[in-house]
Design a protein around this motif. Structure first.
Motif, PDB file in Angstrom:
ATOM      1  N   MET A  61       1.259  -1.256   0.063  1.00  0.00           N
ATOM      2  CA  MET A  61      -0.188  -0.338   0.004  1.00  0.00           C
ATOM      3  C   MET A  61       1.085   1.270  -0.059  1.00  0.00           C
ATOM      4  SD  MET A  61      -3.075  -1.167  -0.129  1.00  0.00           S
ATOM      5  CE  MET A  61      -4.036   0.417   0.407  1.00  0.00           C
ATOM      6  N   ALA A  62       2.172   0.997   0.398  1.00  0.00           N
ATOM      7  CA  ALA A  62       3.207   2.250   1.036  1.00  0.00           C
ATOM      8  C   ALA A  62       3.517   2.960  -0.249  1.00  0.00           C
ATOM      9  CB  ALA A  62       4.184   1.810   2.099  1.00  0.00           C
ATOM     10  N   ASN A  63       3.517   1.508  -1.448  1.00  0.00           N
ATOM     11  CA  ASN A  63       4.256   1.455  -3.023  1.00  0.00           C
ATOM     12  C   ASN A  63       3.345   2.332  -3.825  1.00  0.00           C
ATOM     13  OD1 ASN A  63       7.486   1.235  -3.096  1.00  0.00           O
ATOM     14  ND2 ASN A  63       6.553  -0.148  -1.562  1.00  0.00           N
ATOM     15  N   ILE A  64       1.778   2.775  -3.382  1.00  0.00           N
ATOM     16  CA  ILE A  64       0.272   2.906  -4.560  1.00  0.00           C
ATOM     17  C   ILE A  64       0.466   4.401  -3.941  1.00  0.00           C
ATOM     18  CG2 ILE A  64      -1.377   2.404  -5.069  1.00  0.00           C
ATOM     19  CD1 ILE A  64      -0.945  -0.227  -4.149  1.00  0.00           C
ATOM     20  N   PRO A  65       0.823   5.426  -4.382  1.00  0.00           N
ATOM     21  CA  PRO A  65       0.915   6.453  -4.674  1.00  0.00           C
ATOM     22  C   PRO A  65      -0.757   6.877  -5.038  1.00  0.00           C
ATOM     23  CG  PRO A  65       2.227   6.549  -6.304  1.00  0.00           C
ATOM     24  CD  PRO A  65       2.046   5.622  -5.775  1.00  0.00           C
ATOM     25  N   CYS A  66      -0.693   6.851  -5.777  1.00  0.00           N
ATOM     26  CA  CYS A  66      -2.091   7.152  -6.648  1.00  0.00           C
ATOM     27  C   CYS A  66      -3.255   5.753  -5.849  1.00  0.00           C
ATOM     28  CB  CYS A  66      -1.873   6.814  -8.107  1.00  0.00           C
ATOM     29  SG  CYS A  66      -3.436   7.940  -8.117  1.00  0.00           S
ATOM     30  N   ASN A  67      -4.355   6.529  -4.882  1.00  0.00           N
ATOM     31  CA  ASN A  67      -5.689   5.156  -5.211  1.00  0.00           C
ATOM     32  C   ASN A  67      -5.784   4.160  -4.264  1.00  0.00           C
ATOM     33  OD1 ASN A  67      -7.478   7.773  -5.727  1.00  0.00           O
ATOM     34  ND2 ASN A  67      -7.256   7.526  -7.746  1.00  0.00           N
ATOM     35  N   GLY A  68      -4.582   4.380  -4.117  1.00  0.00           N
ATOM     36  CA  GLY A  68      -3.842   2.964  -3.165  1.00  0.00           C
ATOM     37  C   GLY A  68      -5.029   1.938  -2.289  1.00  0.00           C
ATOM     38  N   LYS A  69      -5.892   3.041  -1.988  1.00  0.00           N
ATOM     39  CA  LYS A  69      -7.239   2.683  -0.897  1.00  0.00           C
ATOM     40  C   LYS A  69      -8.041   1.374  -1.426  1.00  0.00           C
ATOM     41  CE  LYS A  69      -7.395   5.779   2.963  1.00  0.00           C
ATOM     42  NZ  LYS A  69      -7.999   6.889   3.892  1.00  0.00           N
ATOM     43  N   PHE A  70      -8.328   2.590  -2.955  1.00  0.00           N
ATOM     44  CA  PHE A  70      -9.108   1.585  -3.517  1.00  0.00           C
ATOM     45  C   PHE A  70      -9.187   0.398  -4.145  1.00  0.00           C
ATOM     46  CE2 PHE A  70     -10.379   0.255  -7.885  1.00  0.00           C
ATOM     47  CZ  PHE A  70     -11.354   0.434  -7.609  1.00  0.00           C
ATOM     48  N   LEU A  71      -7.419  -0.305  -4.250  1.00  0.00           N
ATOM     49  CA  LEU A  71      -6.817  -1.785  -3.853  1.00  0.00           C
ATOM     50  C   LEU A  71      -7.531  -2.401  -2.874  1.00  0.00           C
ATOM     51  CD1 LEU A  71      -4.120  -0.253  -6.401  1.00  0.00           C
ATOM     52  CD2 LEU A  71      -5.853  -1.781  -7.095  1.00  0.00           C
ATOM     53  N   TYR A  72      -7.242  -1.647  -1.650  1.00  0.00           N
ATOM     54  CA  TYR A  72      -7.007  -2.859  -0.562  1.00  0.00           C
ATOM     55  C   TYR A  72      -8.034  -4.211  -1.047  1.00  0.00           C
ATOM     56  CZ  TYR A  72      -6.306  -3.798   4.220  1.00  0.00           C
ATOM     57  OH  TYR A  72      -5.893  -4.195   5.325  1.00  0.00           O
ATOM     58  N   SER A  73      -9.269  -3.846  -1.400  1.00  0.00           N
ATOM     59  CA  SER A  73     -10.434  -5.371  -0.701  1.00  0.00           C
ATOM     60  C   SER A  73      -9.143  -6.030  -1.904  1.00  0.00           C
ATOM     61  CB  SER A  73     -11.612  -4.593  -1.693  1.00  0.00           C
ATOM     62  OG  SER A  73     -12.196  -5.981  -1.533  1.00  0.00           O
ATOM     63  N   ALA A  74      -9.439  -6.176  -2.794  1.00  0.00           N
ATOM     64  CA  ALA A  74      -8.358  -6.240  -4.126  1.00  0.00           C
ATOM     65  C   ALA A  74      -6.970  -7.391  -3.695  1.00  0.00           C
ATOM     66  CB  ALA A  74      -8.329  -6.365  -5.434  1.00  0.00           C
ATOM     67  N   PHE A  75      -6.403  -6.518  -2.797  1.00  0.00           N
ATOM     68  CA  PHE A  75      -4.980  -7.177  -2.307  1.00  0.00           C
ATOM     69  C   PHE A  75      -5.221  -8.202  -1.457  1.00  0.00           C
ATOM     70  CE2 PHE A  75      -2.223  -2.534  -3.461  1.00  0.00           C
ATOM     71  CZ  PHE A  75      -1.986  -3.898  -4.777  1.00  0.00           C
ATOM     72  N   SER A  76      -6.558  -7.546  -0.561  1.00  0.00           N
ATOM     73  CA  SER A  76      -7.056  -8.513   0.369  1.00  0.00           C
ATOM     74  C   SER A  76      -7.475 -10.117  -0.298  1.00  0.00           C
ATOM     75  CB  SER A  76      -7.650  -8.472   1.272  1.00  0.00           C
ATOM     76  OG  SER A  76      -7.132  -6.593   1.979  1.00  0.00           O
ATOM     77  N   ARG A  77      -7.700  -9.873  -0.854  1.00  0.00           N
ATOM     78  CA  ARG A  77      -8.211 -11.471  -1.544  1.00  0.00           C
ATOM     79  C   ARG A  77      -7.009 -12.490  -2.526  1.00  0.00           C
ATOM     80  NH1 ARG A  77     -12.378  -8.753  -1.626  1.00  0.00           N
ATOM     81  NH2 ARG A  77     -15.006  -9.167  -1.073  1.00  0.00           N
ATOM     82  N   PHE A  78      -5.758 -11.017  -3.191  1.00  0.00           N
ATOM     83  CA  PHE A  78      -4.704 -11.629  -4.064  1.00  0.00           C
ATOM     84  C   PHE A  78      -3.418 -10.996  -3.881  1.00  0.00           C
ATOM     85  CE2 PHE A  78      -3.309 -13.232  -8.046  1.00  0.00           C
ATOM     86  CZ  PHE A  78      -2.976 -14.664  -7.872  1.00  0.00           C
ATOM     87  N   ASN A  79      -2.750 -11.577  -2.886  1.00  0.00           N
ATOM     88  CA  ASN A  79      -1.388 -10.280  -2.443  1.00  0.00           C
ATOM     89  C   ASN A  79      -0.196 -11.096  -3.306  1.00  0.00           C
ATOM     90  OD1 ASN A  79      -0.925 -12.651  -1.037  1.00  0.00           O
ATOM     91  ND2 ASN A  79      -1.393 -12.245   0.562  1.00  0.00           N
ATOM     92  N   SER A  80       0.619 -10.313  -2.605  1.00  0.00           N
ATOM     93  CA  SER A  80       2.261 -10.762  -3.316  1.00  0.00           C
ATOM     94  C   SER A  80       2.434 -12.413  -3.927  1.00  0.00           C
ATOM     95  CB  SER A  80       3.145 -10.213  -3.217  1.00  0.00           C
ATOM     96  OG  SER A  80       2.899  -9.050  -2.909  1.00  0.00           O
ATOM     97  N   GLN A  81       1.978 -12.991  -2.480  1.00  0.00           N
ATOM     98  CA  GLN A  81       2.430 -14.402  -1.791  1.00  0.00           C
ATOM     99  C   GLN A  81       1.416 -15.019  -2.874  1.00  0.00           C
ATOM    100  OE1 GLN A  81       2.541 -11.489   0.338  1.00  0.00           O
ATOM    101  NE2 GLN A  81       4.458 -12.475   0.182  1.00  0.00           N
ATOM    102  N   ASP A  82       0.312 -14.338  -3.195  1.00  0.00           N
ATOM    103  CA  ASP A  82      -1.216 -15.064  -3.769  1.00  0.00           C
ATOM    104  C   ASP A  82      -0.146 -15.470  -5.563  1.00  0.00           C
ATOM    105  OD1 ASP A  82      -2.616 -16.154  -1.772  1.00  0.00           O
ATOM    106  OD2 ASP A  82      -3.373 -14.087  -1.499  1.00  0.00           O
ATOM    107  N   THR A  83       0.612 -14.592  -6.393  1.00  0.00           N
ATOM    108  CA  THR A  83       1.330 -14.124  -7.132  1.00  0.00           C
ATOM    109  C   THR A  83       2.156 -15.199  -7.897  1.00  0.00           C
ATOM    110  OG1 THR A  83       0.599 -12.019  -7.570  1.00  0.00           O
ATOM    111  CG2 THR A  83       2.095 -11.922  -8.399  1.00  0.00           C
ATOM    112  N   MET A  84       2.858 -14.931  -6.561  1.00  0.00           N
ATOM    113  CA  MET A  84       3.979 -16.382  -6.578  1.00  0.00           C
ATOM    114  C   MET A  84       3.648 -17.635  -6.336  1.00  0.00           C
ATOM    115  SD  MET A  84       6.787 -13.902  -3.865  1.00  0.00           S
ATOM    116  CE  MET A  84       8.202 -15.566  -4.029  1.00  0.00           C
ATOM    117  N   ALA A  85       3.067 -17.963  -5.452  1.00  0.00           N
ATOM    118  CA  ALA A  85       2.056 -18.981  -5.313  1.00  0.00           C
ATOM    119  C   ALA A  85       2.303 -19.511  -7.218  1.00  0.00           C
ATOM    120  CB  ALA A  85       1.204 -19.301  -4.201  1.00  0.00           C
TER     121      ALA A  85
END
Length: 410
Positions: A61-85
């Motif tokens: 979230m800290a690395n998204i300067p533009c509208n990061g809050k909007f992505l919170y829900s999507a990231f909660s369901r599919f985060n970096s570890q999910d991408t790697m898996a």
């Protein structure tokens, strides 16, 4: 009968959306006019593909300067570890490098796009080489997508056409036009992760010079550092470019009301005291040499004349005649080499587009339009963008995943 889902755009977000919808039982058609899927994906990370960033939700979230809050829900369901898996489950071994950047072990971006294409084939996603022209609706709900080659009936459509950067890869801004035709607001697109222009003539004199292992700081009008990082950069005929500059550009967002300048530490391994001691030693040991030769031992060849100009000292001055003040001035310029910047290069030269479909008009939990039922958005077409380091691709994977699942299930 399976739900008909049309995905517009065969980039990172589009392919992820197609896979996610097909895994949920939808009958998916992907429209992409390019001769190859993932054309832009294949050139990311200098052809190595920086898949994601292996970090926590907070860092993401800290690395998204533009509208990061909007992505919170999507990231909660599919985060970096999910991408790697996800990619490892498709048979692509990954590795984590400096700055938590994640790459395929092979250092080949085609391994990522090929894995996505294979998965789509397994799921019977139909890829049609056609350019979408618009989305048809009936009573406020998606009913079809019109292409140059035909009409495709649909219960849901996902617009994942990317931004307008790198137009050679197919990012032509079609998604913005289609969104506007359906009543959406599009925030004016501009470049992020983009080279910077300078009115300093010395940039042109050093054109082609690549600096390695330097520290770049970007300062605002109040002399506050808005960016500081160690790495590589390049001087060009228009100003500056290279990895450090592209990273810095994402932090320089208010050209209309701000004045920015860059400062380069050419000797980050030495503090001012140690650098001063080294220069003093050079001047003492080579006391009969020209000052120009002393400077040439400290900076690349094409920088010597520029440094002398900025110091206002003749290159023919003998080392033994250099004053303490002149020596201090040399230390200052080596530790704080100034570059004025006047703006960024055109958006077509950017790696990422900032701007796009206004996120307030999109449901963050589903990526569905608040204006048209059955219309979804994913990836760079949305007004979200991040700093460099795999974060922009993580946005593509997470929003693509969310849009695909929602389009199949809602």
């Amino acid at each position: 009968m399976s739900k008909q889902v049309i995905v517009i755009g065969g980039g990172a977000a589009g392919m992820m959306a197609a896979i996610s919808a097909a895994e949920r039982g939808a009958q998916v058609t992907l429209l992409e006019p390019n001769e190859r899927l993932g054309k832009k994906l294949n050139i990311t990370g200098k052809g190595r593909c920086n898949v994601t960033n292996n970090c926590s939700m907070e860092e993401l979230m800290a690395n998204i300067p533009c509208n990061g809050k909007f992505l919170y829900s999507a990231f909660s369901r599919f985060n970096s570890q999910d991408t790697m898996a996800f990619f490892e489950s498709l048979g692509v071994p990954l590795k984590t490098e400096r700055g938590n950047r994640v790459f395929p072990q092979s250092d080949c971006s085609f391994d990522i796009s090929d894995a996505l294409r294979r998965r789509m084939k397994q799921l019977h996603v139909q890829w049609v080489r056609d350019r979408a022209l618009g989305v048809e609706t009936a009573e406020g709900t998606v009913c079809a997508v019109m292409g140059e080659k035909g009409r495709y009936e649909a219960a849901a459509a996902i617009i994942a056409t990317g931004g307008v950067s790198y137009p050679g890869t197919g990012s032509t801004g079609d998604g913005y036009r289609m969104a506007q035709e359906l009543g959406h607001t599009v925030v004016e697109p501009r470049g992020s992760l983009v080279p910077l222009e300078s009115d300093d003539a010395s940039c042109g004199k050093m054109q082609g010079l690549a600096l390695k292992n330097v520290e770049l700081t970007a300062l605002n009008r109040k002399n506050k550092a808005v960016f500081r990082e160690f790495g590589e950069m390049l001087f060009t005929h228009f100003g500056v470019s290279g990895p450090l500059v592209l990273s810095a550009s994402a932090h320089l967002r208010h050209w209309e009301r701000e004045q920015y300048r860059l400062v380069i530490d050419l000797k980050p391994a030495l503090d001012e005291q140690k650098l001063d001691a080294r220069i003093l030693r050079d001047l003492t040991e080579q006391s009969n040499r020209d000052f120009e030769k002393i400077v040439a031992g400290l900076v690349p060849h094409s920088m010597v004349e520029v440094v002398l100009d900025k110091l206002g000292i003749s290159g023919e001055l003998k080392a033994h005649s250099v004053t303490r003040e002149q020596r201090r001035a040399l230390v200052e310029i080596l530790k704080k080499f100034p570059v004025s910047v006047t703006g960024s290069r055109p958006v077509r030269e950017a790696i990422v587009t900032s701007g796009g479909v206004k996120v307030g008009e999109v449901q963050p939990a589903t990526m569905e339009s608040k204006k048209v039922a059955g219309l979804y958005f994913a990836g760079e077409v949305l007004d979200v963008d991040a700093y460099t380091g795999g974060f922009n691709l993580q946005i593509a994977w997470a929003t693509g995943r969310q849009a695909g699942i929602s389009a199949a299930e809602n």
